[in-house]
Design an enzyme around this catalytic site. Structure first.
Site, PDB file in Angstrom:
ATOM      1  N   LYS B  96     -30.858  85.426   0.022  1.00  0.00           N
ATOM      2  CA  LYS B  96     -32.175  85.110   0.581  1.00  0.00           C
ATOM      3  C   LYS B  96     -32.440  86.177   1.630  1.00  0.00           C
ATOM      4  CE  LYS B  96     -34.582  82.019   3.709  1.00  0.00           C
ATOM      5  NZ  LYS B  96     -34.710  80.691   4.327  1.00  0.00           N
ATOM      6  N   GLY B 185     -41.272  75.843   6.981  1.00  0.00           N
ATOM      7  CA  GLY B 185     -42.480  75.265   7.564  1.00  0.00           C
ATOM      8  C   GLY B 185     -42.806  73.858   7.128  1.00  0.00           C
ATOM      9  N   ASN B 206     -35.009  72.963   5.724  1.00  0.00           N
ATOM     10  CA  ASN B 206     -33.810  72.691   6.498  1.00  0.00           C
ATOM     11  C   ASN B 206     -34.114  71.769   7.676  1.00  0.00           C
ATOM     12  OD1 ASN B 206     -31.024  74.807   7.564  1.00  0.00           O
ATOM     13  ND2 ASN B 206     -31.443  72.718   8.118  1.00  0.00           N
TER      14      ASN B 206
END
Lengths: 65, 257
Positions: B96, B185, B206
Site C-alpha cells: 500500500k 476517512g 482502521n
C-alpha cells in the site's frame, strides 16, 4: 567506529552489517535493514561493510492502517 | 469475491491493525468481521525488543492476506526503501503505497506517488496506491503499472465519510474495470455501504473500528454494511425521481366517498 542506529549514536566494533546486528542484540530477530537510506537485503548483510558515520535503520513488523 | 493482482479475496472489507485497545480486541475485530486483508507497517525496533515477532505471530494467526504500507513516508526514496524492507519482512510483493504531501490533511503527493509507483512496479511490486479521486492522477498511476487504485473517502482518521461523491463517481465511471478500494476517512458503516453501492470493489478502514467503544461489534457492522452495499450495487438500484409514484396500485381501490 561510531554509527547512527535508528537515530541514536552507537559505538560498534563490528565492521559488517551482520556482525553489527548481533553486537546490537538483534541476533535472530525478524528485522529488515537500510544503510544510508538504501535497503540492504538480509542476504547481503555479511557482505555489507559499514563505515564511520553510516546511518543504519533497523525495522520490524508493526501495526498499520 | 474480489480479485487484486490475480489473488481472490472473499471479503470486500479490508481492516487496519493499528490503534486497537489490545491485541485480543484486534483479533476479535478480524474474527467477527471476516476481513480478508490486513494492513500492516514497519517501524524501528530496539535491539532486544522482539515486538515485531510478537505482532507478526498475531497477524499470521488471523489467516488473512497482509498488505504492508509505507505510512508516514513523505519522499519517494523513503517510500521505496520502506516498501523494500516491508517486502522482505512480510514476504509479499503487495504494497500500500503512501507518499504524503501535506501534513495536516495527509493528502497524497501526486507527483511523488506516480514516481514511486513506477519504481516499485519495475522492481516487481504489486502496488496499491493511496490516492485522491483525481482522474488524471489515476490515469498516470495506471500508466505507471498500478492495477488497483485506492482513492480516499476523506483524510485519514477523520471519519468524515465520502467527502467528494461527484469525484468518486467520476473516477469509478472513468475506469470501470480497475479494482478500486475506498481507503481512509470512513467513520460509519453507512458510509462504507454508500461506497459499495457506488460500485467500489472494497473498502479499507482502521480508525473507525479500532477507536469505536466496541471495536469487534463495529467491525461486524462494517462487514454487514459492505455486503449490503455490494448486494445493492449488483441488484441494479432504481433511479431516483422528483415526483411521487404510488407503489400500491390504484386499480381496484374501494370507492368509499
Amino acid at each position: 567506529m561510531k554509527i547512527t542506529v535508528n537515530g541514536d549514536s552507537h559505538e560498534v566494533s563490528g565492521t559488517t552489517l551482520d556482525a553489527v546486528l548481533i553486537e546490537l542484540g538483534y541476533g535472530e530477530a525478524k528485522v529488515a535493514t537500510a544503510v544510508n537510506e538504501a535497503f540492504v537485503p538480509a542476504a547481503s548483510r555479511a557482505a555489507t561493510t559499514l563505515q564511520d558515520g553510516d546511518r543504519l535503520e533497523i525495522v520490524a513488523p508493526r501495526q498499520g492502517g | 469475491m474480489v480479485t487484486f493482482y490475480g489473488t481472490e479475496v472473499q471479503s470486500r472489507l479490508m481492516l487496519g491493525t493499528a490503534l486497537y485497545p489490545s491485541p485480543a480486541i484486534l483479533e476479535q475485530a478480524f474474527r467477527r468481521s471476516g476481513a480478508g486483508i490486513a494492513t500492516v507497517s514497519v517501524r524501528r525496533e530496539a535491539g532486544t525488543e522482539r515486538a515485531g515477532a510478537a505482532f507478526w505471530d498475531l497477524v499470521r494467526q488471523l489467516g488473512v492476506k497482509v498488505l504492508p504500507n509505507t505510512a508516514g513516508c513523505h519522499s519517494v526514496r523513503e517510500a521505496v526503501t520502506t516498501a523494500q524492507m516491508a517486502r522482505e519482512l512480510f514476504e509479499t510483493n503487495w504494497i500500500k503505497l503512501e507518499v504524503i504531501g501535506h501534513a495536516d490533511t495527509l493528502q497524497p503527493d501526486p507527483f511523488g506517488l506516480v514516481e514511486a509507483a513506477r519504481i516499485l512496479t519495475d522492481d516487481g511490486f504489486e502496488v496499491f496506491p493511496y490516492t485522491t479521486e483525481d482522474i488524471v492522477l489515476a490515469d498516470r498511476l495506471l500508466e505507471a503499472g498500478c492495477k488497483v487504485l485506492m482513492p480516499w473517502g476523506a483524510p485519514i482518521g477523520t471519519g468524515l465519510g465520502l467527502t467528494n461523491i461527484y469525484g468518486l463517481r467520476t473516477l469509478r465511471a472513468q475506469f470501470p474495470d480497475v479494482p478500486m478500494v475506498v481507503d481512509a476517512g470512513l467513520g460509519l458503516p453507512s458510509q462504507a455501504a454508500q461506497a459499495m453501492e457506488m460500485g467500489f470493489d472494497a473498502v479499507l478502514l482502521n480508525t473507525a473500528v479500532a477507536k469505536a467503544g466496541d471495536p469487534a461489534a463495529m467491525a461486524e457492522g462494517f462487514a454487514r454494511a459492505v455486503e449490503a452495499g455490494r448486494l445493492a450495487y449488483e441488484a441494479d438500484p432504481m433511479e431516483p425521481r422528483d415526483m411521487a409514484a404510488p407503489s400500491t396500485p390504484l386499480i381496484g381501490k374501494a370507492f368509499l366517498e
